[in-house]
Design a protein around this motif. Structure first.
Motif, short mmCIF file in Angstrom:
data_model
loop_
_atom_site.label_atom_id
_atom_site.label_comp_id
_atom_site.label_asym_id
_atom_site.label_seq_id
_atom_site.Cartn_x
_atom_site.Cartn_y
_atom_site.Cartn_z
N ASP A 86 47.75 37.05 38.33
CA ASP A 86 46.62 35.95 38.43
C ASP A 86 45.58 36.15 37.23
O ASP A 86 45.52 37.37 36.85
CB ASP A 86 46.01 35.96 39.35
N ASP A 114 42.70 35.44 37.37
CA ASP A 114 41.30 35.66 37.68
C ASP A 114 40.76 36.98 38.04
O ASP A 114 39.77 37.27 38.48
CB ASP A 114 40.97 34.59 38.95
N ARG A 147 37.09 37.34 43.26
CA ARG A 147 37.37 36.66 42.19
C ARG A 147 36.19 36.78 41.17
O ARG A 147 34.96 36.72 41.55
CB ARG A 147 37.41 35.13 42.64
N GLN A 174 41.89 39.05 40.19
CA GLN A 174 41.86 39.39 41.40
C GLN A 174 42.92 40.48 41.77
O GLN A 174 43.04 41.12 42.47
CB GLN A 174 42.15 37.96 42.55
#
Ligand code: UDP
Ligand code: MG
Length: 325
Positions: A94, A96, A199, A98
């Motif tokens: 991902d 972001d 996040r 995370q």
């Protein structure tokens, strides 16, 4: 030359998150001394994500951008990235942050040690409310029970070897579900535990609706269990009808029932049974069609033994060749 590792990341309206992500990955991958490429897929962002990707691509030839024509959703974006990746191993992550990028060197090491699929499983589940956590858990358990594809604690953060990736890309299905298909293909797997971070900036893109769609997509593309359920209910109702029908008949013969009632009950039972069983039969055929239409490969090869260079050509073959000349 050393092996190339591709890192594929879907990006949707991450804004400044793009810079953070590229910086962090360059640091981690550079420090680990890996030869790598970053494949950033812009999933139709409406902010400046694509401009940022282009900037990074201009500044560093190891960064490549792919822009989708509109927002297709995370699954298609990941697929696009996988199809554009050139690496000997591909990591999906991902954008972001995370998924902790610091786990990539360990994943690559597992791959060098012979694993074809390295899954990062969560040790925790941060960044989700109680409902999301419960929902996720419930869905994953149900999915695992129904399909034998283990999703408990699974993430989309995984490394695939080139042969596993080629196998995955052979799956022609339209509504792909990366977590499911990358498990379905099998291959020698290895698991590492990671802590999922909060996040960094922005908010999760998932709405209840899109999560529900993902769940339905995942389930329907992996199991026909709901269709078989109709058959089971039909059979159960048939058994129940026999009992109730017998009782009604006995009462009628004894003369203890209101006029007209036995007829109505029996008619209802007979019709109900036929309708349900009929639907069940249709469901069974539909399940077959569903299976065929998915057109999945019937088997996948993990490895082939190498042909030794000194193996003498079998005599028969030599003779055939001579005969043909
Ligand atoms: N994403 C995407 N298209 C979408 C939604 C999300 O490419 O339509 C990307 C997003 O940029 C991020 C990843 O998919 O890199 C995970 O999204 P998000 O963080 O919103 O989901 P969550 O972490 O809550 O599962
Ligand atoms: Mg996220």
């Amino acid at each position: 030359m050393s092996a190339l590792v591709s890192v594929v990341a879907p990006i949707f309206n991450e804004g400044p998150g793009v810079d953070r992500f590229v910086r962090r990955l360059s640091d981690v991958l550079g420090d680990a001394g890996l030869r790598y490429e970053l494949v950033l897929v812009d999933d139709g962002s409406s902010d400046d994500s694509w401009d940022r990707i282009v900037q990074h691509a201009l500044a560093d030839e190891r960064v490549r951008g792919v822009q989708l024509s509109r927002n297709f959703g995370k699954e298609p974006a990941v697929l696009a990235g996988l199809e554009h990746a050139a690496g000997d191993a591909v990591v999906v992550i991902d954008s972001d942050l995370q998924h902790p990028p610091s786990a990539i060197p360990a994943m690559v090491q597992r791959w060098r040690d012979g694993a074809h699929v390295v899954e990062a499983v969560k040790r925790n589940r941060t960044g989700q409310g109680l409902i999301g956590r419960l929902g996720g858990k419930l869905f994953n358990r149900a999915f695992t029970g129904l399909t034998k594809v283990d999703l408990v604690n699974a993430t989309d953060y995984r490394l695939l070897s080139r042969s596993a990736l080629d196998a995955l890309l052979k799956m022609p299905e339209h509504s792909s579900f990366f977590r499911g298909t990358s498990s379905w293909i099998g291959f020698r797997r290895s698991i590492i535990e990671v802590d999922i971070d909060h996040r960094e900036g922005g908010a999760s893109r998932w709405t209840f609706r899109s999560l529900f769609r993902l769940a339905v997509n995942g389930l329907t593309s992996f199991t026909s269990a709901p269709l078989h359920l109709v058959t089971l209910v039909g059979l159960a109702f048939a058994a129940f009808s026999v009992l109730l029908g017998a009782q009604t008949l006995v009462r009628w013969l004894r003369g203890g029932s209101v006029a007209g009632f036995p007829t109505v009950i029996l008619l209802l039972l007979v019709m109900g049974t036929f309708i349900l069983l009929g639907l069940g039969v249709i469901g069974e055929y539909l399940a077959r069609i569903h299976e065929e239409v998915r057109g999945r490969p019937r088997y996948l090869v993990q490895e082939k033994s190498a042909q030794s260079a000194t193996t003498p050509v079998p005599e028969q073959l030599v003779r055939v060749e001579h005969a043909e000349r």
